[in-house]
Design an enzyme around this catalytic site. Structure first.
Site, PDB file in Angstrom:
ATOM      1  N   THR A  71       0.792  -1.222   0.000  1.00  0.00           N
ATOM      2  CA  THR A  71       0.000   0.000   0.000  1.00  0.00           C
ATOM      3  C   THR A  71       0.828   1.277   0.000  1.00  0.00           C
ATOM      4  O   THR A  71       0.699   2.120  -0.889  1.00  0.00           O
ATOM      5  CB  THR A  71      -0.956  -0.001   1.205  1.00  0.00           C
ATOM      6  OG1 THR A  71      -1.865  -1.098   1.066  1.00  0.00           O
ATOM      7  CG2 THR A  71      -1.747   1.297   1.296  1.00  0.00           C
ATOM      8  N   ASN A  92       5.567  -1.177   3.839  1.00  0.00           N
ATOM      9  CA  ASN A  92       4.512  -0.565   4.645  1.00  0.00           C
ATOM     10  C   ASN A  92       4.978  -0.246   6.054  1.00  0.00           C
ATOM     11  O   ASN A  92       4.377   0.589   6.736  1.00  0.00           O
ATOM     12  CB  ASN A  92       3.312  -1.512   4.732  1.00  0.00           C
ATOM     13  CG  ASN A  92       2.358  -1.344   3.569  1.00  0.00           C
ATOM     14  OD1 ASN A  92       2.446  -0.405   2.800  1.00  0.00           O
ATOM     15  ND2 ASN A  92       1.421  -2.285   3.454  1.00  0.00           N
ATOM     16  N   ASP A 242      -3.868   0.928  -5.703  1.00  0.00           N
ATOM     17  CA  ASP A 242      -2.439   0.684  -5.519  1.00  0.00           C
ATOM     18  C   ASP A 242      -1.989  -0.679  -6.039  1.00  0.00           C
ATOM     19  O   ASP A 242      -0.858  -0.829  -6.498  1.00  0.00           O
ATOM     20  CB  ASP A 242      -2.062   0.817  -4.035  1.00  0.00           C
ATOM     21  CG  ASP A 242      -3.030   0.090  -3.102  1.00  0.00           C
ATOM     22  OD1 ASP A 242      -4.024  -0.501  -3.585  1.00  0.00           O
ATOM     23  OD2 ASP A 242      -2.803   0.113  -1.878  1.00  0.00           O
ATOM     24  N   HIS A 243      -2.853  -1.681  -5.971  1.00  0.00           N
ATOM     25  CA  HIS A 243      -2.474  -3.050  -6.333  1.00  0.00           C
ATOM     26  C   HIS A 243      -3.727  -3.907  -6.375  1.00  0.00           C
ATOM     27  O   HIS A 243      -4.818  -3.454  -6.008  1.00  0.00           O
ATOM     28  CB  HIS A 243      -1.481  -3.628  -5.325  1.00  0.00           C
ATOM     29  CG  HIS A 243      -1.954  -3.502  -3.902  1.00  0.00           C
ATOM     30  ND1 HIS A 243      -3.023  -4.218  -3.407  1.00  0.00           N
ATOM     31  CD2 HIS A 243      -1.533  -2.719  -2.878  1.00  0.00           C
ATOM     32  CE1 HIS A 243      -3.228  -3.892  -2.142  1.00  0.00           C
ATOM     33  NE2 HIS A 243      -2.343  -2.971  -1.788  1.00  0.00           N
TER      34      HIS A 243
END
Length: 446
Positions: A71, A92, A242-243
């Site tokens: 993230t 993260n 983000d993913h």
């Protein structure tokens, strides 16, 4: 004319002129991220509002995040236009490999030294050029950069529930006030779903599908509020993530403690137990021994000395990255000393894996209508944001070339234009192209 065209062609390799706009004519920009929204989440769920946004604007087939697909690193790539090894937010979690101290995601948001590592997010760049900006829960928004912070920010509390749809609408209403009453130019708005639901229940679960429907309702509410506030003609809206998310394969997880000839007694520092990605720093003299053991430790485990990481990952040239980098094949998570991760869905895998791909939608006065574009890397989004705001970017790793063809100002120029003047106009935009023709200087960017 031939001499001029020769100059034009030569300039193509130098970069693009930074866009400039008259302040009075500047459009506003809202960047929205729905964390963990996989590229195909709209294919098994009815999403009328996302579909309408695609008809009214631009939709990418998918967008490729950087590695490592986590993230904070991925969001900071959106904000800086840099690969993760270059902006330095490599994980993260903040950590100190000398003391072994680690901080969880939420606490890391407040450690400015982790974020302020030589790269400026677009908030600060825009503010230095006279714009007013805001962050609403956006990763990186709770840090200061070279002593500066975003003009307006909201930071979630510890243990914040990201799934409250009523609160989502209240947050949108707040952002609308920021644009209309406080006259902000740029806002980055973050939602922690469908990531949390994908982790807990898995990306193929009914709960995830229900959450995608909630996301879609929220997109509809957002566009409704934009219209009610008479912002349709002045606000550009980008919705991305983000993913993606992968189903965890429980039957064959990777347990480092079970690898033959490997022992945590040989490790000075470890950052594992966080999905499929791991960082290890062996004790002095133990690097080769640990590497040789782990590289054959599991069929679905990839182990690299940081200097040998594949170049396409852009995840080696940073002092924060440990001597050994580990990641699992899609679906395979890594466990260290103990099994502490029980998620049914995960991310952090190879960024080219299809389940790691994510979404990109854009609508507003700057964007063409009904355009579906080929996939691109998220590292390019920053250049687009700067172009939309009319600001000069910081040096970055992205390219405006792969984004310019989405814009109305480049009507008639597609991604594969071959004539020199057309290609130049695609890269620079009409205003910057005129500056080049008339000899007015402009700032060149990488």
């Amino acid at each position: 004319m031939l001499v001029f065209l020769g100059l034009v062609v030569a300039l193509l390799d130098l970069g693009a002129c930074a866009p400039l706009q008259e302040t009075g004519n500047r459009n506003k920009l809202l960047l929205v991220s729905f964390d963990g929204f996989r590229w195909n989440y709209d294919q098994d769920v009815d999403t009328p509002n996302l579909d309408a946004m695609a008809r009214d604007g631009v939709k990418a087939k998918y967008m490729t995040p950087p590695f490592v697909t986590q993230t904070s690193p991925c969001h900071f790539t959106l904000l800086t236009g840099k690969y993760i090894e270059n902006h330095g937010v490599i994980h993260n979690m903040w950590f100190n490999s000398n003391t072994g101290q680690k901080l969880p995601y939420y606490n890391t948001q407040g450690v400015s030294a982790w974020w302020d590592n030589g790269s400026l997010p677009i908030w600060i760049t825009a503010q230095r050029q006279g714009l007013k900006t805001a962050s609403f829960f956006f990763p990186g928004g709770n840090a200061t950069y070279q002593g500066e912070e975003v003009n307006v920010k909201r930071v979630e509390k510890l243990f914040h529930s990201y799934s409250n749809e009523t609160e989502w609408r209240q947050n949108i209403d707040t952002v609308m006030k920021w644009f209309t009453e406080d006259n902000l130019d740029f806002v980055a708005l973050y939602f922690g779903e469908p990531d949390s639901t994908g982790h807990k229940h898995g990306p193929e679960s009914q709960q995830r599908k229900d959450m995608v429907r909630q996301v879609d309702r929220t997109v509809g509410y957002l566009r409704q509020r934009i219209e009610e506030n008479s912002l349709n003609s002045t606000l550009n809206l980008i919705i991305t993530s983000d993913h993606g998310m992968v189903t965890v394969i429980k039957e064959n997880e990777i347990h480092l403690k079970n690898v033959a000839n490997f022992s945590f007694r040989d490790i000075k520092f470890e950052l594992v137990d966080y999905g499929p990605h791991g960082l290890l720093e062996p004790k002095p003299g133990k690097l080769e021994q640990v590497y040789e053991a782990l590289k054959v430790g599991h069929t679905n485990l990839h182990v690299y000395k940081k200097e040998d990481m594949p170049k396409r990952f852009h995840y080696s040239n940073n002092s924060r990255i440990s001597p050994l980098v580990l990641y699992g094949d899609p679906g395979y998570v890594i466990h260290g000393r103990y099994k502490v991760q029980f998620n049914k869905g995960e991310h952090g895998f190879d960024n080219l894996a299809m389940d790691m791909q994510t979404i990109f939608r854009a609508v507003g006065p700057a964007f063409k209508r009904g355009l579906e574009v080929e996939p691109f890397e998220s590292v390019n989004v920053y250049a687009l944001l700067c172009d939309l705001l009319g600001i000069t970017p910081e040096p970055h790793d992205g390219s405006l070339t792969d984004m310019q063809y989405m814009l109305v100002k480049n009507a008639g120029i597609d991604r594969f234009s071959s004539p020199a003047t057309g290609k130049l106009a695609m890269m620079l935009g009409f205003t910057a192209f005129l500056r080049l023709v008339t000899g007015i200087p402009c700032t060149m960017v990488p």
